[in-house]
Design a protein around this motif. Structure first.
Motif, PDB file in Angstrom:
ATOM      1  N   LEU A 304       0.842  -1.188   0.000  1.00 17.23           N
ATOM      2  CA  LEU A 304       0.000   0.000   0.000  1.00 17.23           C
ATOM      3  C   LEU A 304       0.890   1.256   0.000  1.00 17.23           C
ATOM      4  O   LEU A 304       0.673   2.206  -0.765  1.00 17.23           O
ATOM      5  CB  LEU A 304      -0.887  -0.016   1.251  1.00 17.23           C
ATOM      6  CG  LEU A 304      -1.907   1.090   1.378  1.00 17.23           C
ATOM      7  CD1 LEU A 304      -2.924   1.027   0.240  1.00 17.23           C
ATOM      8  CD2 LEU A 304      -2.650   0.999   2.718  1.00 17.23           C
ATOM      9  N   ARG A 305       1.937   1.186   0.877  1.00 18.90           N
ATOM     10  CA  ARG A 305       2.863   2.307   0.967  1.00 18.90           C
ATOM     11  C   ARG A 305       3.546   2.533  -0.388  1.00 18.90           C
ATOM     12  O   ARG A 305       3.664   3.663  -0.864  1.00 18.90           O
ATOM     13  CB  ARG A 305       3.914   2.006   2.042  1.00 18.90           C
ATOM     14  CG  ARG A 305       4.609   3.235   2.559  1.00 18.90           C
ATOM     15  CD  ARG A 305       5.641   2.895   3.614  1.00 18.90           C
ATOM     16  NE  ARG A 305       5.065   2.402   4.844  1.00 18.90           N
ATOM     17  CZ  ARG A 305       5.360   1.252   5.417  1.00 18.90           C
ATOM     18  NH1 ARG A 305       6.243   0.465   4.858  1.00 18.90           N
ATOM     19  NH2 ARG A 305       4.799   0.887   6.536  1.00 18.90           N
ATOM     20  N   GLU A 306       3.941   1.413  -1.015  1.00 12.40           N
ATOM     21  CA  GLU A 306       4.645   1.479  -2.294  1.00 12.40           C
ATOM     22  C   GLU A 306       3.742   2.068  -3.375  1.00 12.40           C
ATOM     23  O   GLU A 306       4.142   2.969  -4.125  1.00 12.40           O
ATOM     24  CB  GLU A 306       5.108   0.074  -2.690  1.00 12.40           C
ATOM     25  CG  GLU A 306       6.086   0.066  -3.830  1.00 12.40           C
ATOM     26  CD  GLU A 306       6.711  -1.317  -4.031  1.00 12.40           C
ATOM     27  OE1 GLU A 306       6.597  -1.842  -5.138  1.00 12.40           O
ATOM     28  OE2 GLU A 306       7.281  -1.854  -3.073  1.00 12.40           O
ATOM     29  N   SER A 307       2.447   1.591  -3.422  1.00 13.38           N
ATOM     30  CA  SER A 307       1.523   2.077  -4.459  1.00 13.38           C
ATOM     31  C   SER A 307       1.229   3.557  -4.263  1.00 13.38           C
ATOM     32  O   SER A 307       1.247   4.345  -5.222  1.00 13.38           O
ATOM     33  CB  SER A 307       0.194   1.324  -4.420  1.00 13.38           C
ATOM     34  OG  SER A 307       0.448  -0.030  -4.376  1.00 13.38           O
ATOM     35  N   LEU A 308       0.962   3.948  -3.003  1.00  9.76           N
ATOM     36  CA  LEU A 308       0.650   5.352  -2.741  1.00  9.76           C
ATOM     37  C   LEU A 308       1.855   6.244  -3.054  1.00  9.76           C
ATOM     38  O   LEU A 308       1.699   7.320  -3.632  1.00  9.76           O
ATOM     39  CB  LEU A 308       0.226   5.537  -1.282  1.00  9.76           C
ATOM     40  CG  LEU A 308      -1.159   4.964  -0.939  1.00  9.76           C
ATOM     41  CD1 LEU A 308      -1.433   5.081   0.554  1.00  9.76           C
ATOM     42  CD2 LEU A 308      -2.256   5.679  -1.717  1.00  9.76           C
ATOM     43  N   SER A 309       3.063   5.760  -2.687  1.00 11.53           N
ATOM     44  CA  SER A 309       4.270   6.548  -2.976  1.00 11.53           C
ATOM     45  C   SER A 309       4.445   6.704  -4.477  1.00 11.53           C
ATOM     46  O   SER A 309       4.815   7.783  -4.967  1.00 11.53           O
ATOM     47  CB  SER A 309       5.509   5.878  -2.398  1.00 11.53           C
ATOM     48  OG  SER A 309       5.368   5.707  -1.039  1.00 11.53           O
ATOM     49  N   LYS A 418      13.714 -10.439   3.486  1.00  8.62           N
ATOM     50  CA  LYS A 418      12.650 -11.066   2.693  1.00  8.62           C
ATOM     51  C   LYS A 418      12.621 -10.421   1.306  1.00  8.62           C
ATOM     52  O   LYS A 418      12.477 -11.119   0.287  1.00  8.62           O
ATOM     53  CB  LYS A 418      11.307 -10.891   3.420  1.00  8.62           C
ATOM     54  CG  LYS A 418      10.091 -11.353   2.669  1.00  8.62           C
ATOM     55  CD  LYS A 418       9.583 -12.643   3.246  1.00  8.62           C
ATOM     56  CE  LYS A 418       8.330 -13.214   2.630  1.00  8.62           C
ATOM     57  NZ  LYS A 418       7.870 -12.741   1.378  1.00  8.62           N
ATOM     58  N   ALA A 419      12.800  -9.083   1.269  1.00  2.73           N
ATOM     59  CA  ALA A 419      12.787  -8.387  -0.018  1.00  2.73           C
ATOM     60  C   ALA A 419      13.943  -8.891  -0.889  1.00  2.73           C
ATOM     61  O   ALA A 419      13.771  -9.102  -2.097  1.00  2.73           O
ATOM     62  CB  ALA A 419      12.911  -6.878   0.212  1.00  2.73           C
ATOM     63  N   LEU A 420      15.122  -9.130  -0.272  1.00  2.31           N
ATOM     64  CA  LEU A 420      16.273  -9.609  -1.036  1.00  2.31           C
ATOM     65  C   LEU A 420      16.019 -11.015  -1.584  1.00  2.31           C
ATOM     66  O   LEU A 420      16.320 -11.317  -2.744  1.00  2.31           O
ATOM     67  CB  LEU A 420      17.551  -9.615  -0.184  1.00  2.31           C
ATOM     68  CG  LEU A 420      18.010  -8.273   0.402  1.00  2.31           C
ATOM     69  CD1 LEU A 420      19.378  -8.414   1.055  1.00  2.31           C
ATOM     70  CD2 LEU A 420      18.081  -7.196  -0.681  1.00  2.31           C
ATOM     71  N   VAL A 468      19.932   0.820  -9.097  1.00  6.06           N
ATOM     72  CA  VAL A 468      18.809   0.009  -8.602  1.00  6.06           C
ATOM     73  C   VAL A 468      18.370   0.394  -7.193  1.00  6.06           C
ATOM     74  O   VAL A 468      17.277   0.029  -6.761  1.00  6.06           O
ATOM     75  CB  VAL A 468      19.118  -1.506  -8.643  1.00  6.06           C
ATOM     76  CG1 VAL A 468      19.074  -2.042 -10.044  1.00  6.06           C
ATOM     77  CG2 VAL A 468      20.429  -1.810  -7.963  1.00  6.06           C
ATOM     78  N   PHE A 469      19.243   1.150  -6.473  1.00  4.43           N
ATOM     79  CA  PHE A 469      18.857   1.567  -5.119  1.00  4.43           C
ATOM     80  C   PHE A 469      18.020   2.848  -5.127  1.00  4.43           C
ATOM     81  O   PHE A 469      17.538   3.286  -4.092  1.00  4.43           O
ATOM     82  CB  PHE A 469      20.112   1.767  -4.247  1.00  4.43           C
ATOM     83  CG  PHE A 469      20.771   0.473  -3.883  1.00  4.43           C
ATOM     84  CD1 PHE A 469      20.205  -0.364  -2.923  1.00  4.43           C
ATOM     85  CD2 PHE A 469      21.933   0.064  -4.506  1.00  4.43           C
ATOM     86  CE1 PHE A 469      20.797  -1.567  -2.588  1.00  4.43           C
ATOM     87  CE2 PHE A 469      22.534  -1.136  -4.182  1.00  4.43           C
ATOM     88  CZ  PHE A 469      21.963  -1.958  -3.227  1.00  4.43           C
ATOM     89  N   THR A 485      10.590  -0.007  -5.289  1.00  6.34           N
ATOM     90  CA  THR A 485      11.018   0.663  -4.055  1.00  6.34           C
ATOM     91  C   THR A 485      11.682  -0.309  -3.089  1.00  6.34           C
ATOM     92  O   THR A 485      12.155   0.095  -2.039  1.00  6.34           O
ATOM     93  CB  THR A 485       9.815   1.314  -3.340  1.00  6.34           C
ATOM     94  OG1 THR A 485       8.853   0.295  -3.112  1.00  6.34           O
ATOM     95  CG2 THR A 485       9.242   2.445  -4.133  1.00  6.34           C
ATOM     96  N   GLY A 486      11.684  -1.601  -3.439  1.00 10.18           N
ATOM     97  CA  GLY A 486      12.220  -2.639  -2.538  1.00 10.18           C
ATOM     98  C   GLY A 486      13.650  -2.381  -2.107  1.00 10.18           C
ATOM     99  O   GLY A 486      13.942  -2.346  -0.903  1.00 10.18           O
ATOM    100  N   LEU A 487      14.549  -2.152  -3.069  1.00 13.13           N
ATOM    101  CA  LEU A 487      15.961  -1.961  -2.716  1.00 13.13           C
ATOM    102  C   LEU A 487      16.198  -0.618  -2.046  1.00 13.13           C
ATOM    103  O   LEU A 487      17.070  -0.500  -1.191  1.00 13.13           O
ATOM    104  CB  LEU A 487      16.849  -2.112  -3.956  1.00 13.13           C
ATOM    105  CG  LEU A 487      17.087  -3.557  -4.404  1.00 13.13           C
ATOM    106  CD1 LEU A 487      18.015  -3.607  -5.598  1.00 13.13           C
ATOM    107  CD2 LEU A 487      17.642  -4.411  -3.276  1.00 13.13           C
ATOM    108  N   ALA A 488      15.415   0.386  -2.442  1.00 18.13           N
ATOM    109  CA  ALA A 488      15.553   1.698  -1.791  1.00 18.13           C
ATOM    110  C   ALA A 488      15.187   1.556  -0.318  1.00 18.13           C
ATOM    111  O   ALA A 488      15.887   2.077   0.564  1.00 18.13           O
ATOM    112  CB  ALA A 488      14.652   2.713  -2.479  1.00 18.13           C
TER     113      ALA A 488
END
Ligand code: FAD
Length: 524
Positions: A304-309, A418-420, A468-469, A485-488
């Motif tokens: 949700l945070r990722e989509s809104l951002s 987990k993201a990695l 990629v960051f 936004t995962g790596l950031a």
């Protein structure tokens, strides 16, 4: 041949008939001194002929055996035998002394009153001027009590050893250099099970890291630590093992001759490790269920945070253009009839932006705690098992057996790992991709913990290793996978922990994400 005939010199010298010395020279007084020394010695002395017939006994012999000198002289030494010493011992004794060599050993003797005692005997052949054996000198003392104490000590030692050996806990005694000087059966079993030469020093290192300070002042009987739960990770699919460990200082008397008067005792650490893997497994099951729910919720919130951002990011662009146009028109004095409409549109847009910004869920404010990175990674791999299996990915889990704790935020760190792992899985899970291997390695560096998450996917071009960051950059954004936004976020989490994250190209050509987290955080 009578005894007198066999050994006249001894009888003359020790029989008490010797004349007092005429002059005061050393040579003159020696026979008297010898006689008095032998007579007054506090150890049983007898002198025999070559057939062990007694010619002389001293008062200490009378006290030990109960025979008076008069009763003893003329008897054979065998009169003292309690007939409990094996014939082989006598055979050995005679072979040796007849060859002219001294013999010493223990025999079971009987006193005049019938009481038995253990004699510590030394027999020395006495040679005459021609080098022939003329007599035997026997010196013995009653060592029954000493033997009883020796047996008692040995029995106690054997008893303690068998108790310690059959104890269902691993026990090891460590010296000042963490070297094991004594251990039990369970400890040896542990060495085999864990494939380690010295699990005790690995456990101690973990306890020290866990305590954050040393083991404290060593004092006999004091506990260095108690009930510290230590997790030992094992490579491959083997589950971790847990031990509840207690260390107690114990004093040991130095056995060296030089320490006889100036006692220098050493302190040893008695380590007792009780396996609690089974109890932990129950707790783990419950914890994993709760974790799964927590991670699902975290996932939902972060998407949700990722989509809104991402929406914010996309709206911000056109709004910035609009804002510049309105500013330009304002400068020109707003002659254009569309100015008001544009200003209204800008305000509405900014309100939407503000509403969107407020709608972005806050990151949970987690307090830092000593965190076991192996445990977090194991959680992540366990949570991802189904997806890894479905994608046909082989997992190489290579943890350092015991990792020092990291002062960190477990939820944030777990989500970062987990993201990695998700990224690695996604990179390899493309149609037709053959090699699918995920390798996760942990090790401790000086003051830090290093984690490498390596995949055998297509990798990331070196020129993109930094890019990629950046937020909203994705090598797969076009495919509609995610906003990038995962790596950031991962970088943010690592930076929050005072660590660093980087990308390297793995030998397989895939991607190796390297995370280094300090074990102690620098004071802000
Ligand atoms: P024995 O029949 O006397 O002999 C047993 C074994 O000893 C036989 O196998 C025999 O081969 C060997 N043996 C005996 N005498 C001789 C010999 N003269 N030459 C070669 N081999 C021989 N014994 C004790 O039990 N307690 C003592 O305190 C003790 N003190 C001794 C002190 C001295 C100085 C000497 C020389 C001997 C001492 N002995 C002592 C040994 C003792 O003389 C006996 O040999 C022993 O007691 C066994 O006696 P026995 O009657 O059971 O058997």
């Amino acid at each position: 041949m009578s005894q007198q005939e066999k050994s006249p010199p001894i009888v003359a010298a020790l029989g008490g008939t010797a004349e007092p010395p005429v002059s005061g020279t050393t040579v003159d007084i020696l026979p008297r001194v010898f006689r008095e020394a032998v007579a007054q010695a506090d150890i049983a002395i007898s002198i025999t002929d070559v057939a062990a017939n007694i010619l002389y006994v001293n008062p200490a012999f009378e006290r030990v055996t109960g025979y008076t000198a008069v009763e003893a002289v003329g008897r054979n030494q065998s009169a003292l035998s309690a007939k409990a010493t094996p014939a082989s011992v006598y055979g050995d004794l005679w072979r040796q002394i007849r060859a002219g060599a001294p013999w010493s050993g223990r025999l079971v003797n009987r006193r005049r009153d019938g009481g038995e005692y253990l004699a510590d005997l030394m027999i020395t052949p006495v040679l005459d001027a021609e080098g022939r054996i003329g007599n035997y000198l026997g010196i013995h003392r009653d060592v029954t009590e000493m033997h009883r104490l020796e047996c008692q000590v040995n029995n106690q030692k054997a008893l303690i050893e068998s108790v310690v050996d059959s104890a269902p806990v691993a026990i090891a005694l460590l010296d000042g250099e963490d070297c094991v000087v004594l251990d039990n059966h369970e400890y040896k079993k542990l060495m085999g099970d864990l494939g380690m030469t010295e699990p005790a020093s690995v456990i101690l290192d973990a306890v020290r890291a866990d305590l954050g300070h040393g083991l404290g002042a060593a004092r006999d009987g004091a506990q260095a630590f108690a009930d510290r739960e230590i997790r030992v990770d094992r490579p491959g699919g083997k589950p971790p093992r847990w031990f509840s460990c207690t260390g107690t200082w114990v004093r040991s008397v130095d056995e060296g001759a030089d320490a006889f008067f100036g006692r220098q005792d050493s302190l040893y650490l008695l380590l007792i490790a009780r396996e609690i893997t089974q109890q932990r497994a129950q707790q783990e099951k419950a914890r994993m269920a709760a974790l799964q729910a927590l991670m699902a919720e975290e996932n939902r919130v972060s998407s949700l945070r990722e989509s809104l951002s991402a929406a914010l990011f996309q709206i911000e662009g056109p709004l910035n253009v609009l804002s510049s146009v309105v500013a330009m028109q304002d400068r020109r004095g707003r002659q254009d009839p569309t100015s008001d409409a544009l200003t209204a549109a800008l305000r509405a847009g900014q309100q939407v932006l503000e509403t969107l910004r407020r709608a972005i869920p806050e990151r949970s404010d987690e307090t830092a705690a000593p965190t076991n990175v192996n445990e977090l990674l194991r959680d992540v791999l366990d949570l991802s098992t189904a997806r890894l299996l479905a994608a046909g990915v082989t997992v190489n889990w290579k943890p350092q057996a015991v990792l020092p704790a990291v002062q960190g935020h477990p939820i944030g760190l777990r989500a970062m790992f987990k993201a990695l792992v998700d990224n690695a899985l996604e990179a390899m899970n493309t149609k037709g991709w053959q090699t699918r291997e995920l390798t996760v390695v942990t090790r401790s560096l000086l003051g830090a913990v290093e984690v490498c998450v390596e995949d055998s996917g297509p990798g990331i071009a070196p020129e993109l290793h930094l890019k990629v960051f950046e937020p909203f950059f994705s090598t797969r954004a076009g495919a509609g996978h995610h906003a990038g936004t995962g790596l950031a976020t991962a970088q943010q989490v690592v930076a929050d922990h005072g660590g660093m994250i980087g990308i390297e190209t793995a030998t397989t050509g895939g991607c190796r994400m390297r995370v280094v987290l300090p074990t102690r955080r620098a004071e802000p």
